[in-house]
Scaffold this motif. Structure first.
Motif, mmCIF file in Angstrom:
data_model
loop_
_atom_site.group_PDB
_atom_site.id
_atom_site.type_symbol
_atom_site.label_atom_id
_atom_site.label_comp_id
_atom_site.label_asym_id
_atom_site.label_seq_id
_atom_site.Cartn_x
_atom_site.Cartn_y
_atom_site.Cartn_z
ATOM 1 N N HIS A 201 -1.910 10.591 2.404
ATOM 2 C CA HIS A 201 -1.573 11.730 3.250
ATOM 3 C C HIS A 201 -1.267 12.974 2.420
ATOM 4 O O HIS A 201 -1.623 14.084 2.807
ATOM 5 C CB HIS A 201 -0.366 11.366 4.126
ATOM 6 N N ASP A 202 -0.612 12.815 1.281
ATOM 7 C CA ASP A 202 -0.135 13.945 0.491
ATOM 8 C C ASP A 202 -1.109 14.456 -0.562
ATOM 9 O O ASP A 202 -0.910 15.542 -1.103
ATOM 10 C CB ASP A 202 1.166 13.570 -0.226
ATOM 11 N N SER B 93 7.434 -2.254 -2.809
ATOM 12 C CA SER B 93 7.285 -0.944 -2.192
ATOM 13 C C SER B 93 6.770 0.047 -3.233
ATOM 14 O O SER B 93 7.309 0.140 -4.332
ATOM 15 C CB SER B 93 8.629 -0.470 -1.647
ATOM 16 N N THR C 266 6.175 3.455 -2.320
ATOM 17 C CA THR C 266 6.229 4.771 -1.681
ATOM 18 C C THR C 266 6.632 5.897 -2.625
ATOM 19 O O THR C 266 6.028 6.954 -2.590
ATOM 20 C CB THR C 266 7.174 4.758 -0.477
ATOM 21 N N GLU C 267 7.617 5.739 -3.447
ATOM 22 C CA GLU C 267 8.097 6.818 -4.313
ATOM 23 C C GLU C 267 7.685 6.622 -5.764
ATOM 24 O O GLU C 267 8.314 7.155 -6.661
ATOM 25 C CB GLU C 267 9.628 6.913 -4.231
ATOM 26 N N SER C 268 6.627 5.881 -6.017
ATOM 27 C CA SER C 268 6.269 5.558 -7.393
ATOM 28 C C SER C 268 5.144 6.450 -7.910
ATOM 29 O O SER C 268 4.396 7.048 -7.144
ATOM 30 C CB SER C 268 5.863 4.094 -7.491
ATOM 31 N N GLN D 197 0.841 -1.188 0.000
ATOM 32 C CA GLN D 197 0.000 0.000 0.000
ATOM 33 C C GLN D 197 0.878 1.240 0.000
ATOM 34 O O GLN D 197 1.992 1.223 0.516
ATOM 35 C CB GLN D 197 -0.893 0.039 1.233
ATOM 36 N N ASN D 198 0.354 2.307 -0.599
ATOM 37 C CA ASN D 198 1.041 3.586 -0.620
ATOM 38 C C ASN D 198 0.307 4.523 0.332
ATOM 39 O O ASN D 198 -0.529 5.323 -0.075
ATOM 40 C CB ASN D 198 1.060 4.142 -2.047
ATOM 41 N N LYS D 199 0.618 4.420 1.614
ATOM 42 C CA LYS D 199 -0.060 5.228 2.624
ATOM 43 C C LYS D 199 0.327 6.699 2.504
ATOM 44 O O LYS D 199 -0.440 7.582 2.859
ATOM 45 C CB LYS D 199 0.273 4.706 4.019
ATOM 46 N N ARG D 200 1.497 6.951 1.981
ATOM 47 C CA ARG D 200 1.969 8.327 1.815
ATOM 48 C C ARG D 200 1.080 9.099 0.837
ATOM 49 O O ARG D 200 0.853 10.297 1.001
ATOM 50 C CB ARG D 200 3.409 8.300 1.311
#
Length: 158
Positions: free
Chosen positions: A23-24, A51, A53-55, A17-20
């Motif tokens: 939030h953003d 992961s 997160t930065e994708s 999951q991309n929880k970031r």
């Protein structure tokens, strides 16, 4: 003789999951896309080694690609393939969906980010979303609302 019982581990179907992103960004619309993967990547996904997160999603030549997602190779992956953890992976969407996403990204100022990766049967699916960026005060307001909802639930529970 009794047959051996094989117990398969089920982790709920969610791989990453991309929880970031939640939030953003303000999430406007969600889509489900398939992913074009290699064999060693599927093995790594079964082990949960992804992961997001930065994708983000990029559009090139009328096609959608997942850029920046990491799938860490297993040590037991086949030896004749050189695994690349952050390669760009093609997304499988219909022409109408691609046109809709490209139009929103190019004309309306939206961004396109992955939210989650999960199993759907034996297929790997990616939940992507059209998003708008949050300002700092928006993030603070979201956090304040979330805290109030938590406190309210705690008070109602007593």
């Amino acid at each position: 003789m009794a047959k051996a019982v094989v117990v398969k581990k089920n982790n709920g179907g969610t791989i990453a999951q991309n929880k970031r992103a939640r939030h953003d960004y303000f999430i406007e619309e969600k889509f489900e896309a398939g992913m074009s993967l290699q064999g060693w990547e599927v093995k790594s996904l079964r082990a949960g080694r992804m992961s997001l997160t930065e994708s983000y999603i990029i559009f090139k030549n009328g096609e959608a690609y997942l850029f920046g997602a990491q799938i860490q190779p297993l040590l037991t992956a086949s030896s004749h393939v050189v695994p690349e953890a952050t390669r760009t992976r093609k997304l499988l969407l219909s022409r109408r969906q691609i046109d809709q996403l490209m139009g929103a990204v190019n004309q309306k100022g939206y961004s396109c980010v992955p939210l989650a990766c999960y199993w759907k049967g034996h297929l790997v699916k990616l939940e992507i979303a059209l998003v708008k960026g949050k300002q700092l005060h928006d993030k603070r307001a979201t956090e304040k609302d979330r805290d109030w909802q938590r406190d309210k639930a705690r008070l109602m529970h007593k």
